[in-house]
Design a protein around this motif. Structure first.
Motif, PDB file in Angstrom:
ATOM      1  N   VAL A  27      66.184-105.207 -16.898  1.00  0.00           N
ATOM      2  CA  VAL A  27      66.760-104.613 -18.111  1.00  0.00           C
ATOM      3  C   VAL A  27      68.157-105.174 -18.317  1.00  0.00           C
ATOM      4  CG1 VAL A  27      67.492-102.483 -19.243  1.00  0.00           C
ATOM      5  CG2 VAL A  27      65.446-102.477 -17.793  1.00  0.00           C
ATOM      6  N   VAL A  28      68.473-105.545 -19.551  1.00  0.00           N
ATOM      7  CA  VAL A  28      69.827-105.952 -19.924  1.00  0.00           C
ATOM      8  C   VAL A  28      70.345-104.939 -20.940  1.00  0.00           C
ATOM      9  CG1 VAL A  28      71.231-107.698 -21.105  1.00  0.00           C
ATOM     10  CG2 VAL A  28      69.432-108.404 -19.509  1.00  0.00           C
ATOM     11  N   MET A  29      71.509-104.379 -20.660  1.00  0.00           N
ATOM     12  CA  MET A  29      72.139-103.436 -21.574  1.00  0.00           C
ATOM     13  C   MET A  29      73.482-104.001 -22.027  1.00  0.00           C
ATOM     14  SD  MET A  29      71.512 -99.679 -19.920  1.00  0.00           S
ATOM     15  CE  MET A  29      69.872 -99.061 -19.555  1.00  0.00           C
ATOM     16  N   ASN A  30      73.711-103.978 -23.313  1.00  0.00           N
ATOM     17  CA  ASN A  30      74.986-104.408 -23.874  1.00  0.00           C
ATOM     18  C   ASN A  30      75.826-103.167 -24.148  1.00  0.00           C
ATOM     19  OD1 ASN A  30      77.061-105.749 -25.269  1.00  0.00           O
ATOM     20  ND2 ASN A  30      75.986-105.544 -27.214  1.00  0.00           N
ATOM     21  N   LEU A  31      76.933-103.014 -23.430  1.00  0.00           N
ATOM     22  CA  LEU A  31      77.811-101.859 -23.572  1.00  0.00           C
ATOM     23  C   LEU A  31      79.106-102.292 -24.239  1.00  0.00           C
ATOM     24  CD1 LEU A  31      77.469-100.358 -19.966  1.00  0.00           C
ATOM     25  CD2 LEU A  31      75.960-100.027 -21.920  1.00  0.00           C
ATOM     26  N   GLY A  32      79.575-101.512 -25.188  1.00  0.00           N
ATOM     27  CA  GLY A  32      80.833-101.862 -25.846  1.00  0.00           C
ATOM     28  C   GLY A  32      81.174-100.886 -26.951  1.00  0.00           C
ATOM     29  N   ASP A 183      61.216-115.987 -19.032  1.00  0.00           N
ATOM     30  CA  ASP A 183      61.029-114.627 -18.516  1.00  0.00           C
ATOM     31  C   ASP A 183      62.086-113.727 -19.139  1.00  0.00           C
ATOM     32  OD1 ASP A 183      58.904-115.352 -16.789  1.00  0.00           O
ATOM     33  OD2 ASP A 183      60.366-116.135 -15.340  1.00  0.00           O
ATOM     34  N   SER A 184      61.738-113.127 -20.265  1.00  0.00           N
ATOM     35  CA  SER A 184      62.705-112.331 -21.003  1.00  0.00           C
ATOM     36  C   SER A 184      62.825-110.928 -20.417  1.00  0.00           C
ATOM     37  CB  SER A 184      62.295-112.239 -22.479  1.00  0.00           C
ATOM     38  OG  SER A 184      63.266-111.533 -23.213  1.00  0.00           O
ATOM     39  N   SER A 185      64.045-110.393 -20.395  1.00  0.00           N
ATOM     40  CA  SER A 185      64.295-109.038 -19.905  1.00  0.00           C
ATOM     41  C   SER A 185      64.205-108.043 -21.055  1.00  0.00           C
ATOM     42  CB  SER A 185      65.695-108.952 -19.282  1.00  0.00           C
ATOM     43  OG  SER A 185      65.892-109.928 -18.288  1.00  0.00           O
ATOM     44  N   ARG A 186      63.958-106.795 -20.701  1.00  0.00           N
ATOM     45  CA  ARG A 186      64.038-105.732 -21.705  1.00  0.00           C
ATOM     46  C   ARG A 186      65.494-105.579 -22.125  1.00  0.00           C
ATOM     47  NH1 ARG A 186      61.510-101.056 -18.239  1.00  0.00           N
ATOM     48  NH2 ARG A 186      61.967 -99.787 -20.075  1.00  0.00           N
ATOM     49  N   PHE A 187      65.732-105.284 -23.419  1.00  0.00           N
ATOM     50  CA  PHE A 187      67.100-105.267 -23.925  1.00  0.00           C
ATOM     51  C   PHE A 187      67.356-104.036 -24.773  1.00  0.00           C
ATOM     52  CE2 PHE A 187      70.057-106.316 -27.461  1.00  0.00           C
ATOM     53  CZ  PHE A 187      71.221-106.417 -26.713  1.00  0.00           C
ATOM     54  N   ILE A 188      68.536-103.454 -24.583  1.00  0.00           N
ATOM     55  CA  ILE A 188      69.022-102.380 -25.450  1.00  0.00           C
ATOM     56  C   ILE A 188      70.533-102.488 -25.554  1.00  0.00           C
ATOM     57  CG2 ILE A 188      69.360-100.666 -23.632  1.00  0.00           C
ATOM     58  CD1 ILE A 188      67.930 -99.992 -27.153  1.00  0.00           C
ATOM     59  N   SER A 189      71.065-102.070 -26.656  1.00  0.00           N
ATOM     60  CA  SER A 189      72.512-102.063 -26.875  1.00  0.00           C
ATOM     61  C   SER A 189      72.972-100.610 -26.950  1.00  0.00           C
ATOM     62  CB  SER A 189      72.850-102.800 -28.173  1.00  0.00           C
ATOM     63  OG  SER A 189      74.247-102.909 -28.348  1.00  0.00           O
ATOM     64  N   ILE A 190      74.045-100.300 -26.247  1.00  0.00           N
ATOM     65  CA  ILE A 190      74.629 -98.956 -26.281  1.00  0.00           C
ATOM     66  C   ILE A 190      76.092 -99.110 -26.660  1.00  0.00           C
ATOM     67  CG2 ILE A 190      75.066 -96.831 -24.999  1.00  0.00           C
ATOM     68  CD1 ILE A 190      72.904 -97.683 -23.039  1.00  0.00           C
ATOM     69  N   ALA A 224      84.524 -94.172 -22.166  1.00  0.00           N
ATOM     70  CA  ALA A 224      84.116 -93.146 -21.203  1.00  0.00           C
ATOM     71  C   ALA A 224      82.798 -92.508 -21.638  1.00  0.00           C
ATOM     72  CB  ALA A 224      85.207 -92.086 -21.064  1.00  0.00           C
ATOM     73  N   ASN A 225      82.622 -92.306 -22.936  1.00  0.00           N
ATOM     74  CA  ASN A 225      81.374 -91.739 -23.446  1.00  0.00           C
ATOM     75  C   ASN A 225      80.194 -92.677 -23.189  1.00  0.00           C
ATOM     76  OD1 ASN A 225      82.795 -89.519 -24.328  1.00  0.00           O
ATOM     77  ND2 ASN A 225      82.940 -90.214 -26.452  1.00  0.00           N
ATOM     78  N   ILE A 226      80.415 -93.985 -23.397  1.00  0.00           N
ATOM     79  CA  ILE A 226      79.362 -94.960 -23.100  1.00  0.00           C
ATOM     80  C   ILE A 226      78.997 -94.919 -21.622  1.00  0.00           C
ATOM     81  CG2 ILE A 226      78.801 -97.421 -22.964  1.00  0.00           C
ATOM     82  CD1 ILE A 226      80.544 -97.855 -25.373  1.00  0.00           C
ATOM     83  N   THR A 227      80.011 -94.859 -20.769  1.00  0.00           N
ATOM     84  CA  THR A 227      79.775 -94.845 -19.326  1.00  0.00           C
ATOM     85  C   THR A 227      78.913 -93.663 -18.917  1.00  0.00           C
ATOM     86  OG1 THR A 227      81.899 -95.949 -18.948  1.00  0.00           O
ATOM     87  CG2 THR A 227      80.894 -94.840 -17.067  1.00  0.00           C
ATOM     88  N   SER A 228      79.176 -92.499 -19.508  1.00  0.00           N
ATOM     89  CA  SER A 228      78.395 -91.301 -19.189  1.00  0.00           C
ATOM     90  C   SER A 228      76.939 -91.463 -19.594  1.00  0.00           C
ATOM     91  CB  SER A 228      79.000 -90.075 -19.888  1.00  0.00           C
ATOM     92  OG  SER A 228      80.304 -89.814 -19.429  1.00  0.00           O
ATOM     93  N   VAL A 229      76.704 -92.020 -20.781  1.00  0.00           N
ATOM     94  CA  VAL A 229      75.336 -92.216 -21.259  1.00  0.00           C
ATOM     95  C   VAL A 229      74.625 -93.269 -20.413  1.00  0.00           C
ATOM     96  CG1 VAL A 229      73.932 -93.006 -23.210  1.00  0.00           C
ATOM     97  CG2 VAL A 229      75.861 -91.452 -23.595  1.00  0.00           C
ATOM     98  N   PHE A 230      75.326 -94.357 -20.106  1.00  0.00           N
ATOM     99  CA  PHE A 230      74.747 -95.419 -19.290  1.00  0.00           C
ATOM    100  C   PHE A 230      74.345 -94.890 -17.916  1.00  0.00           C
ATOM    101  CE2 PHE A 230      75.721 -98.512 -15.900  1.00  0.00           C
ATOM    102  CZ  PHE A 230      74.709 -99.430 -16.143  1.00  0.00           C
ATOM    103  N   LYS A 231      75.220 -94.135 -17.281  1.00  0.00           N
ATOM    104  CA  LYS A 231      74.934 -93.602 -15.951  1.00  0.00           C
ATOM    105  C   LYS A 231      73.696 -92.715 -15.975  1.00  0.00           C
ATOM    106  CE  LYS A 231      76.970 -90.872 -12.221  1.00  0.00           C
ATOM    107  NZ  LYS A 231      78.162 -90.078 -11.782  1.00  0.00           N
TER     108      LYS A 231
END
Length: 297
Positions: A27-32, A183-190, A224-231
């Motif tokens: 899984v690849v997640m884009n956080l920002g 080999d593509s990974s699953r992707f989501i942006s948060i 900080a809000n992104i970090t909480s959701v990601f965790k």
């Protein structure tokens, strides 16, 4: 594994193309952080894209009565719908308790002046700043320009899709890099909304900004809000393809350890060399930061 790109724009695509073939993440997640578009999400909210559209891909600049206009192009990107549905489910939202701005500042020892508190209260009354941030899903616009114009949001972005929530500068670039790999990974942006996407951006960025600092309290709060959701997402078992029993599997025999090292490891990746003490206790200690391991069959 976290990768800090260091700058916005094309570099995120390049880093993705270099990083993913070597480490092969599931899984690849884009956080920002992102600028706001429309009124469905407020500054402070965490936003999850239902779709991504790169509005400046194959766009055109045309003359119009002494001025020039941007005619948007477009390129969509593939998102992992399973992760998105998990993130916006009512069950998941109940687990997440994001602090309001004033609670965050108190916990982070950030002192706001009376003038700054007054400005924040005004933005909350105007429904621009979240009183209690939440998770909102909707379309994203993606482009390589910093968005500070309300007119651009209305005349270009909202005409492309009137439901657009946010604008960012990386998501479709990462997604397109992933799609180009064998080999593509699953992707989501948060993302989290950190500014209104208008000329007021500078005012928002200045709230709680100490002398010599380049970021203010609202940006720190958004991250900080992104970090909480990601965790919370990473801790959710639905994020992975393995069962609970597989995640708890322990490799205890020399044969299993040998097969694991040969088949599931990257030789030069720090912490993966299990030479020497191969006891269960040692193995658990070395791999305590890994969410799951597939049993060797």
């Amino acid at each position: 594994i976290f990768v800090q790109v260091g700058e916005v724009g094309d570099r995120s695509r390049d880093v993705t193309a270099i990083f993913c073939p070597k480490f092969k993440p599931k899984v690849v997640m884009n956080l920002g952080i992102s600028g706001r578009v429309g009124s469905d999400a407020k500054v402070g909210d965490v936003v999850i894209p239902t779709q991504l559209d790169q509005y400046d891909f194959q766009s055109a600049i045309v003359d119009n009565k002494g001025v020039y206009n941007l005619i948007p192009g477009g390129r969509s990107a593939k998102l992992d719908q399973r992760i998105r549905m998990q993130a916006i489910s009512n069950e998941f939202k109940k687990k997440i308790k994001l602090p309001d701005l004033f609670e965050f500042c108190e916990n982070a020892n950030i002192r706001l002046s009376s003038k700054e508190i007054e400005a924040c209260n005004k933005w909350q009354e105007l429904n621009d700043l979240a009183i209690r941030p939440g998770i909102v899903a909707g379309p994203f616009a993606v482009g390589v320009s910093v968005q500070k114009s309300k007119n651009f949001s209305v005349d270009v972005l909202r005409r492309t899709n009137r439901n657009i929530l946010a604008v960012d500068m990386e998501s479709t670039l990462i997604a397109s890099a992933l799609e180009s790999l064998a080999d593509s990974s699953r992707f989501i942006s948060i993302r989290a909304i950190s500014d209104p996407g208008t000329a007021e951006k500078k005012e928002y960025d200045s709230i709680g900004k100490g002398k010599g600092e380049d970021k203010g309290a609202i940006r720190f709060w958004a991250m900080a809000n992104i970090t909480s959701v990601f965790k919370a997402l990473v801790e959710g078992i639905e994020l992975f393809d393995t069962s609970e029993a597989e995640r708890k599997a322990v490799f205890s025999t020399p044969e299993q350890l040998s097969n694991l090292e040969k088949n599931s490891m990257i030789g030069d990746f720090p912490g993966q060399n299990v030479a020497g003490d191969s006891s269960v206790e040692s193995l658990n200690l070395r791999f305590r930061n890994i969410r799951r391991l597939r049993p060797v069959r």
